[in-house]
Structure formats: structure tokens, C-alpha cells
Design a protein around this motif. Sequence first.
Motif, PDB file in Angstrom:
ATOM      1  N   SER A 135       8.462  25.498  46.233  1.00  0.00           N
ATOM      2  CA  SER A 135       8.701  25.893  47.630  1.00  0.00           C
ATOM      3  C   SER A 135       8.361  24.801  48.633  1.00  0.00           C
ATOM      4  CB  SER A 135       7.870  27.134  47.973  1.00  0.00           C
ATOM      5  OG  SER A 135       8.287  28.200  47.163  1.00  0.00           O
ATOM      6  N   CYS A 136       7.408  23.943  48.295  1.00  0.00           N
ATOM      7  CA  CYS A 136       6.994  22.920  49.263  1.00  0.00           C
ATOM      8  C   CYS A 136       7.893  21.694  49.102  1.00  0.00           C
ATOM      9  CB  CYS A 136       5.540  22.532  49.030  1.00  0.00           C
ATOM     10  SG  CYS A 136       4.424  23.940  49.145  1.00  0.00           S
ATOM     11  N   PRO A 137       8.561  21.272  50.196  1.00  0.00           N
ATOM     12  CA  PRO A 137       9.493  20.149  50.092  1.00  0.00           C
ATOM     13  C   PRO A 137       8.794  18.896  49.562  1.00  0.00           C
ATOM     14  CG  PRO A 137       9.560  21.136  52.293  1.00  0.00           C
ATOM     15  CD  PRO A 137       8.431  21.791  51.567  1.00  0.00           C
ATOM     16  N   GLY A 138       9.423  18.258  48.597  1.00  0.00           N
ATOM     17  CA  GLY A 138       8.866  17.009  48.060  1.00  0.00           C
ATOM     18  C   GLY A 138       7.868  17.215  46.934  1.00  0.00           C
ATOM     19  N   TYR A 139       7.643  18.472  46.580  1.00  0.00           N
ATOM     20  CA  TYR A 139       6.631  18.739  45.544  1.00  0.00           C
ATOM     21  C   TYR A 139       7.113  19.803  44.556  1.00  0.00           C
ATOM     22  CZ  TYR A 139       3.510  16.312  48.742  1.00  0.00           C
ATOM     23  OH  TYR A 139       2.945  15.380  49.556  1.00  0.00           O
ATOM     24  N   SER A 140       6.624  19.698  43.314  1.00  0.00           N
ATOM     25  CA  SER A 140       6.703  20.807  42.354  1.00  0.00           C
ATOM     26  C   SER A 140       5.274  21.079  41.917  1.00  0.00           C
ATOM     27  CB  SER A 140       7.548  20.427  41.134  1.00  0.00           C
ATOM     28  OG  SER A 140       8.903  20.281  41.481  1.00  0.00           O
ATOM     29  N   THR A 141       4.937  22.350  41.785  1.00  0.00           N
ATOM     30  CA  THR A 141       3.547  22.680  41.482  1.00  0.00           C
ATOM     31  C   THR A 141       3.434  23.273  40.083  1.00  0.00           C
ATOM     32  OG1 THR A 141       3.115  23.033  43.807  1.00  0.00           O
ATOM     33  CG2 THR A 141       1.556  24.032  42.279  1.00  0.00           C
ATOM     34  N   ILE A 142       2.440  22.786  39.313  1.00  0.00           N
ATOM     35  CA  ILE A 142       2.234  23.246  37.931  1.00  0.00           C
ATOM     36  C   ILE A 142       1.000  24.147  37.836  1.00  0.00           C
ATOM     37  CG2 ILE A 142       3.418  21.282  36.850  1.00  0.00           C
ATOM     38  CD1 ILE A 142       0.662  19.937  36.507  1.00  0.00           C
ATOM     39  N   ASP A 143       0.909  24.861  36.709  1.00  0.00           N
ATOM     40  CA  ASP A 143      -0.149  25.874  36.581  1.00  0.00           C
ATOM     41  C   ASP A 143      -1.465  25.321  36.006  1.00  0.00           C
ATOM     42  OD1 ASP A 143       0.774  25.469  34.022  1.00  0.00           O
ATOM     43  OD2 ASP A 143       1.041  27.590  33.528  1.00  0.00           O
ATOM     44  N   GLY A 144      -1.690  24.017  36.164  1.00  0.00           N
ATOM     45  CA  GLY A 144      -2.969  23.438  35.750  1.00  0.00           C
ATOM     46  C   GLY A 144      -3.497  22.522  36.831  1.00  0.00           C
ATOM     47  N   GLY A 145      -4.789  22.682  37.179  1.00  0.00           N
ATOM     48  CA  GLY A 145      -5.431  21.807  38.159  1.00  0.00           C
ATOM     49  C   GLY A 145      -6.715  21.256  37.572  1.00  0.00           C
ATOM     50  N   SER A 146      -7.752  21.181  38.418  1.00  0.00           N
ATOM     51  CA  SER A 146      -8.981  20.528  37.955  1.00  0.00           C
ATOM     52  C   SER A 146      -9.707  21.336  36.876  1.00  0.00           C
ATOM     53  CB  SER A 146      -9.918  20.267  39.138  1.00  0.00           C
ATOM     54  OG  SER A 146     -10.276  21.483  39.757  1.00  0.00           O
ATOM     55  N   LYS A 147      -9.414  22.658  36.770  1.00  0.00           N
ATOM     56  CA  LYS A 147     -10.042  23.435  35.697  1.00  0.00           C
ATOM     57  C   LYS A 147      -9.294  23.264  34.377  1.00  0.00           C
ATOM     58  CE  LYS A 147     -12.575  26.874  38.285  1.00  0.00           C
ATOM     59  NZ  LYS A 147     -12.591  28.243  38.835  1.00  0.00           N
ATOM     60  N   THR A 148      -8.161  22.590  34.428  1.00  0.00           N
ATOM     61  CA  THR A 148      -7.390  22.303  33.219  1.00  0.00           C
ATOM     62  C   THR A 148      -7.550  20.850  32.794  1.00  0.00           C
ATOM     63  OG1 THR A 148      -5.749  23.988  33.720  1.00  0.00           O
ATOM     64  CG2 THR A 148      -5.023  22.198  32.302  1.00  0.00           C
TER      65      THR A 148
END
Length: 357
Positions: A251-264
Motif C-alpha cells: 500500500s505504501c508507494p515505493g515499498y513492499s512490506t514483509i512479515d518479518g522484522g527485528s523479531k525475525t
Amino acid sequence: MQRVADLDTPVMVVDLDVLEGNIKRLQDDIDSLGLASRPHIKTHKIPNIGQMQLKAGATGITCQKLGEAEVFADAGFEDILVPYNIVGPSKLERLTRLARRAHLTVAVDSEVTARGVAEASQEAGTNVDLLVEVDSGGHRAGVQTAQEAQTLARKIADFPGVTFGGFMCYPSRPPMGDLFAEARDLLQRDGVPVTTVSGGGTGAQRVSKETGCTEHRSGTYIYNDLSVLRSGKCTIDQCAMSVLVTVVSTSCPGYSTIDGGSKTFTSDALRRDDSNGYVRECPDVYLERMNEEHGVLSLSKLPAGAPRPQVGEKLHVVPNHACGTTNLHDVVYGYRRRGGEEVVEVEWPIPARGKIR
Ligand SMILES: Cc1ncc(COP(=O)(O)O)c(C=O)c1O
């Protein structure tokens, strides 16, 4: 047949052919240098993989913390180096229990620590080998000079319950050659034998050899990661471990977001202006930011017209730091590429994860 593509995400996966290649390549190199290999298990924390390393020719293993050593002793490992100052009564009690069922070597850098191990070991009727840790420039621990190494070694040689074995440093660095040689000479004059000099670091086995080490401890080499890749010590084809993630938002222009962050992935070695994970399917996309459970892939370097990662797409991300990532996961799936598919062959629990005591 279970396919990697069908695993729920985020999940750690390991290419077994690459893993086996990494084990063999390092062991061959260490053998050709005439060193003993004592791999550091901090990267994988899995006894099954430790067994593969022993089978390839490792003489023993390295565990950074007692808790890791306990897990590996439970799994039958008999020769363990803990390159860490063990301090305080509860740890010393555990250390002596461990020394009853495995040949244990521990690094120390002060008389207080050495005396603590010696007294506990004598009281328990065990024997522990001690190495004097020498600071190779990381400034996190280690005596500073050959004279300090000599003084501590002589004290250890006189303590009951322990045997002075030699020296260790991390990482192996060229200037250590002169320091080790001087310390050896000083102790030879004192009649104190130095049997082991232990160096370490992925890609540093030649430095270990050149600085007079007798053994080498490599950890990250088993999986490799983006930090090792960036340092030029491996190729992307030698990165065995990745985290399979799913794109959950575009949804955010210029980005794709994945289901892993700093806890992954941990936020270890986080970089501001560079990718914090290598996305295998799409190397021009880079992992710009992480919140706890979101990873934000920037598309700014994606060539015009190139497809952007879409919601539901699964991606393999090679993390910045493999060892920190391992510590966050309960399980890793081992797979092999067969006929264009990644086929799961094994599911390994990671029993030494979180063993920070
Ligand atoms: C004491 C010690 N030995 C060996 C290693 C292995 O180093 P690498 O992961 O670079 O192979 C480490 C890594 O942190 C370490 O702390």
C-alpha cells in the motif's frame, strides 16, 4: 513431499547442499593448513549440525555460553571449549557438573576468574583446562600484553583443579603472531608448556596459521550471511541460510512490506543506507527498515519496469547476521533443490537458542 514454498512464514530455511559444501570447504582448508578445527556452534545451535562438523573432521566444538555447552553435552559432545570468563557461584557449580561429563576447556583473562574456576573444580574433584584469553584488538576481553599472559599462565600452572593449556584470541589478527611468540618464549623459560593456541573468525584460518595458532574456531561460515558476503569472504551461492517471508502489504508507494522484522532477523549490524537483507528473488529490492514484525523493502533501486514484490509472494531473505537470527527461531527446515523445487528434507529444532546463561 513438503515444499519450502508451502511453509508458513516467517521461517528459517537452510539449503543442505550448500551447508554440506561449507562444512567440507572449511575442513579441507583447515586440514591443508595443519590446524585443528573447533567450530563455534553459536551460528546454528543444533547438535545434528555439530555432528556433521565432527564427522567432517572437527576435533571438538566451541560454545560461547555454559547453557549452550550443556545442550551439546546432553547430545553427547565430549570435547567443548567455552571461550568465556565464567564468573559467580551458580555458573561455577554448573561448570564443574559439565566437567564431569565432557572434556572442558575454558578461557579466562584474570586471576580472579581463574582462581574461581580452580577452586570450584578442585572442590568438585574435576579438572578443567584453562586458556588465557588475549585481546586481539576487539577490546571486549583478554589480557593486553605477553607479560600479562605470562603472569596469568604461571598462576594457573600453580593452581590445583585446572591445567594451563595455552592462549586464545578472537578474532585472529596478524599482530597476534608477535605477541603469541613472545608469550610462548617467556613461558618456555619458566618451564610452562603451551600446547594450544586457539584463533577464530570466519575466513581467518590463514591468519590463525600465520600467527602460530594450533586450532581455529569458525562459526558463521556454516551458514554465511550478508555481513560475510559484504566482506568478500563468501559468495551468495555459499549462503546456506535464509528466512522465507511473505509480502503482506504494497500500500505504501515505493515499498513492499514483509512479515518479518527485528523479531525475525534481529536488528544486528543494521545499516542506514544499504540493504539489511539480501532478497534472493529480487536483489535490487533492499530491506531498508525493520519494526518488530514488519520489514520494509524499498523499491527505489528497482530498475524501471521491473516487477515489484506482490502481496502473497514469498521471498528468501539472507539476513545481515545469521547467528542473531538463529537465536530468534525455534526451528529450521533443511531442504534440497530437486527438479526446480525446494524440497524439505529435515526439520531441526534449535535447542541451544536463547541459552544466554
Ligand atoms: C570467541 C569466538 N570464537 C569464534 C567465533 C566465530 O567467529 P565467526 O562467526 O566470525 O566465524 C566467535 C564469534 O563471535 C567468537 O566470539
